[in-house]
Design an enzyme around this catalytic site. Structure first.
Site, PDB file in Angstrom:
ATOM      1  N   SER A 161      -1.577   0.239 -12.875  1.00  0.00           N
ATOM      2  CA  SER A 161      -1.671   1.118 -12.089  1.00  0.00           C
ATOM      3  C   SER A 161      -1.740   2.468 -12.476  1.00  0.00           C
ATOM      4  O   SER A 161      -1.769   2.545 -11.476  1.00  0.00           O
ATOM      5  CB  SER A 161       0.356   1.508 -13.959  1.00  0.00           C
ATOM      6  OG  SER A 161       1.080   2.422 -13.673  1.00  0.00           O
ATOM      7  N   ASP A 173       1.897   5.725  -7.481  1.00  0.00           N
ATOM      8  CA  ASP A 173       0.718   5.729  -8.370  1.00  0.00           C
ATOM      9  C   ASP A 173       0.301   4.243  -7.585  1.00  0.00           C
ATOM     10  O   ASP A 173       0.376   3.848  -6.539  1.00  0.00           O
ATOM     11  CB  ASP A 173       1.061   5.247  -9.447  1.00  0.00           C
ATOM     12  CG  ASP A 173       1.719   4.039  -9.853  1.00  0.00           C
ATOM     13  OD1 ASP A 173       2.668   4.350  -8.803  1.00  0.00           O
ATOM     14  OD2 ASP A 173       1.572   4.130 -10.760  1.00  0.00           O
ATOM     15  N   ASP A 216      -0.180   1.324  -7.527  1.00  0.00           N
ATOM     16  CA  ASP A 216       0.525  -0.070  -7.438  1.00  0.00           C
ATOM     17  C   ASP A 216       2.468   0.045  -7.005  1.00  0.00           C
ATOM     18  O   ASP A 216       3.394  -1.121  -7.068  1.00  0.00           O
ATOM     19  CB  ASP A 216       0.888  -1.219  -8.404  1.00  0.00           C
ATOM     20  CG  ASP A 216       1.645  -0.433 -10.252  1.00  0.00           C
ATOM     21  OD1 ASP A 216       1.301   0.656 -10.351  1.00  0.00           O
ATOM     22  OD2 ASP A 216       2.025  -1.760 -10.693  1.00  0.00           O
ATOM     23  N   ASP A 257       4.385   1.860  -8.360  1.00  0.00           N
ATOM     24  CA  ASP A 257       6.287   1.508  -9.345  1.00  0.00           C
ATOM     25  C   ASP A 257       6.881   2.966  -9.779  1.00  0.00           C
ATOM     26  O   ASP A 257       7.584   2.775 -10.575  1.00  0.00           O
ATOM     27  CB  ASP A 257       5.615   0.239 -10.656  1.00  0.00           C
ATOM     28  CG  ASP A 257       4.461   0.848 -11.484  1.00  0.00           C
ATOM     29  OD1 ASP A 257       3.856   1.739 -11.103  1.00  0.00           O
ATOM     30  OD2 ASP A 257       4.736  -0.095 -12.645  1.00  0.00           O
TER      31      ASP A 257
END
Length: 576
Positions: free
Chosen positions: A154, A307, A309, A311
Site C-alpha cells: 500500500s 498510493d 496500489d 486503493d
C-alpha cells in the site's frame, strides 16, 4: 521482553534457514552477515516472529528471515492458503487471481505466488502487468475465483512489500478464514513442504474484458453526468506517485468525458524506489507537493493523488482565496457521502457503511437524509463482510474510512481509488455547474450538519522492543484510563477487546455487538471521541481524535476551524 531473551529462539530459527537445502545461497550469505554483527538487533527483527495477517494481510520489510518479505515467506503464505483452499473447496477446480503493484520485487513475488498455487493444482489468473488493487477485488468475483492475492504494501515506505489475501467474495480475509490460513502456514515446518515448481499450464493472463467490465460498472454509478458534459474542460491534476494508478485512473476519467486531465509527469513512471517522495502516502502533504504546485500553476479545480496500489486517494481543493489545501480522509469521505446521498433517488432499504474510527458526521448526515449507516471495525474487509451479510436484504450505496479509502457500489469489495477519483472529479464538475466549488460544498455541509473535525496522531515504535512498548501502552490505557483530556471529562469508555461499554461515573456497562478487537474509545462530556488502536500493518499506535462544534455561517468557518484545531492539539498533548 528484552531483546536478549529472544536471542536463543532467533538463532535457532536462523539456523533452520541456514540448514535448509531449499534456501538459496545468496539468502544464506545475508543471514551469515546478520549473525556476524556485534549488535543482534537486525537479526532479531528479521527472525523473532513470523509475519502475520493483520488488517492489511501480510506486510513487512523486504529481506531475509521469517519476519521479512521474501520468496520463502511468500511461498509459505501461499502454500498455507492453497492448503486451506483445497480443504474449503474439496470438489472444485479452484481458481485464484493475482495482481501486483509497482514496488520492488512485486512482480517477482506475484510470480512466486502463481508458481506455488499452480504447483498445488490451482488455476491462476495472473495480471500480466501492474494493476490497482480494486481491479483484483473485482476480478475475483467477475472470474468466479475462490481466492485472490495482490502483492503490495500500500502506502508504506519503499523498504516494505506485502501480500493481501482475498476470499471468493472479493474481500480481504476475515475470521475465521484469516486465522485458519495462519494455522495452515504454521503447520508448514519445513521449506520442502512448499511446492515452488510451477505448472505453467495452470497459469493464464487475465483477459482485458475484466478491465472493460470494471469501467462500465464505475460509469454506470456516476450521478449528474450532464454536469460532466457541460464542465468537461475543468482542469484536473492527477499523480500516481510512481504507482499502479497510472494504468487506470486517467483512462477512467477519459471515458467519463473529462478532457483536461493534467498528469504529473515527474511521478508518472512506476518505480518502487519512489524517487520524488519521502513516502508514497497521499495522506502526507510532502507526497502531494509536486501535484499541488502544478495545480497552482494551472489554476486547476482539483488535485488527486493515489498510493502505489491505488486503493487510497488524497485530494487538494481551493478555498475562497484561491489557495489550495488538502482534505483529510474524513472530510473527503463526508463530502462524497453528502454528494451521493443528496443525489440518491431511491432510499428505501439503502445503507452506507464506515468504520468506528471514522467521523460521526457521516452518521448524522445519513440520519438527516434518511439512509441507514452501519459501523464496523477498522478495515474494509469488515465492511465487505457486512455487505455479504446484507446481500439481497438491503441496497449498498457506498462506504469509506478516515484513512483515505472509499468505495461506491458493490462491484468491488475493497477500497477503490480508481472509482473514487472518478467520483471526486464528477463532484468538482457538478459543483462548478452549480456555480460553486467543492470548498463551498464543504462549508455548506458543515452548516447543515455540524462542524466535525478530526486529527490523527501516530506514535511509531519499531521492532521487537517497539511491539512490547505498544502492548504496554494499550494495557495502561485499558487498566488505568485517564479521567480527563485537555480539560474535558471522560464519561464513557468503549473497550472492543472486552466487548464492553462502561459509564465511568456510574460504573454501568453494556455489551458491544462488534467482534473483539484491540481498540479503546474515550467519549468526553463535550462529545469529543478519542479512539486508540495499534496499527495492524505498521509498527505504530494510532490515536484518532474527533471534536465538533456548530457552524452558524460561512463567515464563521475560519474562526471555528481554528478553535477545533486547537482542541485537537490540546488533546494530543494530553495523550502524550
Amino acid at each position: 521482553m528484552e531483546t536478549v531473551d529472544l536471542l536463543p529462539r532467533v538463532q535457532k530459527e536462523a539456523n533452520r534457514w541456514l540448514n535448509s537445502p531449499v534456501i538459496d545461497e545468496n539468502s544464506k550469505e545475508k543471514i551469515r552477515e546478520l549473525t556476524a554483527k556485534e549488535d543482534p538487533k537486525e537479526l532479531i527483527d528479521s527472525f523473532y516472529k513470523d509475519l502475520e495477517f493483520g488488517t492489511g494481510g501480510l506486510r513487512g520489510i523486504m529481506g531475509v528471515g521469517a519476519n521479512c518479505m521474501n520468496q520463502y515467506t511468500v511461498g509459505a503464505a501461499t502454500q498455507g492458503l492453497a492448503n486451506y483452499l483445497k480443504k474449503s473447496f474439496p470438489s472444485k477446480q479452484i481458481q485464484v487471481a493475482i495482481a501486483y503493484d509497482s514496488r520492488n520485487n512485486s512482480k517477482y513475488f506475484a510470480q512466486v505466488t502463481a508458481n506455488v498455487f499452480s504447483a498445488n493444482g490451482i488455476f491462476v489468473h495472473l495480471f500480466s502487468d501492474l494493476r490497482p488493487t480494486p481491479l483484483l477485488s473485482f476480478a475475483i468475483r467477475y472470474l468466479k475465483c475462490e481466492s485472490g492475492v495482490v502483492i503490495t504494501a500500500s502506502h508504506n515506505p519503499k523498504e516494505y512489500n506485502g501480500y493481501k489475501a482475498y476470499w471468493n467474495n472479493g474481500a480481504q480475509l476475515v475470521p475465521p478464514h484469516d486465522k485458519n490460513v495462519i494455522t495452515e502456514v504454521s503447520a508448514i515446518t519445513s521449506f520442502d513442504q512448499i511446492k515452488f515448481t510451477a505448472d505453467q499450464s495452470k497459469i493464464k493472463p487475465v483477459s482485458p474484458e475484466v478491465e472493460e467490465a470494471y469501467y462500465k460498472e464505475v460509469i454506470n454509478r456516476i450521478p449528474r453526468k450532464e454536469s460532466i458534459q457541460k464542465q468537461k474542460n475543468i482542469s484536473l491534476v492527477y499523480t500516481s506517485l510512481h504507482g499502479a494508478g497510472i494504468t487506470m485512473v486517467p483512462e477512467c476519467l477519459k471515458r467519463l468525458g473529462f478532457k483536461n486531465l493534467n498528469i504529473v509527469q515527474e511521478q508518472k513512471t512506476p518505480d518502487g524506489n519512489f524517487p520524488t517522495v519521502q513516502s508514497p502516502n497521499p495522506e502526507e502533504k510532502s507526497a502531494m507537493q509536486i501535484a499541488l504546485n502544478k495545480a497552482k500553476e494551472l489554476n486547476a479545480e482539483l488535485v488527486m493523488a493515489t498510493d502505489p496500489d491505488t486503493d487510497r486517494v488524497g485530494l487538494g481543493i481551493k478555498n475562497d482565496k484561491n489557495e489550495f489545501f488538502l482534505l483529510n480522509g474524513n472530510q473527503a469521505f463526508s463530502l462524497m457521502m453528502w454528494f451521493i446521498l443528496k443525489n440518491l433517488k431511491e432510499k428505501k432499504d439503502a445503507y452506507i457503511a464506515k468504520t468506528i474510527v471514522t467521523t460521526e458526521l457521516v452518521d448524522d448526515m445519513a440520519r438527516n437524509l434518511g439512509v441507514e449507516c452501519y459501523n464496523t471495525l477498522t478495515g474494509f474487509k469488515y465492511i465487505a463482510e457486512l455487505m455479504g451479510e446484507l446481500d439481497g436484504k438491503k441496497k449498498f450505496i457506498a462506504a469509506g474510512e478516515e484513512s483515505y479509502g472509499y468505495m461506491v457500489g458493490d462491484f468491488v469489495r475493497d477500497k477503490d481509488a480508481v472509482s473514487a477519483c472518478a467520483f471526486f472529479a464528477a463532484m468538482a464538475a457538478a459543483a462548478k455547474d452549480d456555480g460553486q466549488t467543492l470548498y463551498d460544498w464543504l462549508i455548506q455541509m458543515y452548516v447543515e450538519n455540524g462542524f466535525y473535525k478530526e486529527g490523527l496522531i501516530n506514535l511509531v515504535r519499531k521492532g521487537a522492543d517497539g511491539e512490547q512498548q505498544i502492548k504496554a501502552m494499550m494495557e495502561k490505557f485499558r487498566n488505568d484510563p485517564p479521567q480527563t483530556l485537555a480539560g474535558e471529562k471522560i464519561v464513557r469508555l468503549l473497550d472492543y477487546k472486552t466487548s464492553l461499554e462502561k459509564e465511568l461515573g456510574s460504573g454501568k456497562t453494556k455489551p458491544i455487538s462488534l467482534p473483539k478487537s484491540d481498540v479503546l474509545q474515550f467519549i468526553t462530556d463535550n462529545g469529543s471521541k478519542i479512539s486508540v488502536r495499534p496499527s495492524g500493518t505498521e509498527p505504530k499506535i494510532k490515536f484518532y481524535v474527533s471534536v465538533k462544534s456548530e457552524l452558524a455561517s460561512k463567515s464563521d468557518f475560519e474562526m471555528v476551524n481554528a478553535e477545533l484545531d486547537k482542541k485537537i492539539a490540546d488533546i494530543g498533548k494530553a495523550l502524550n
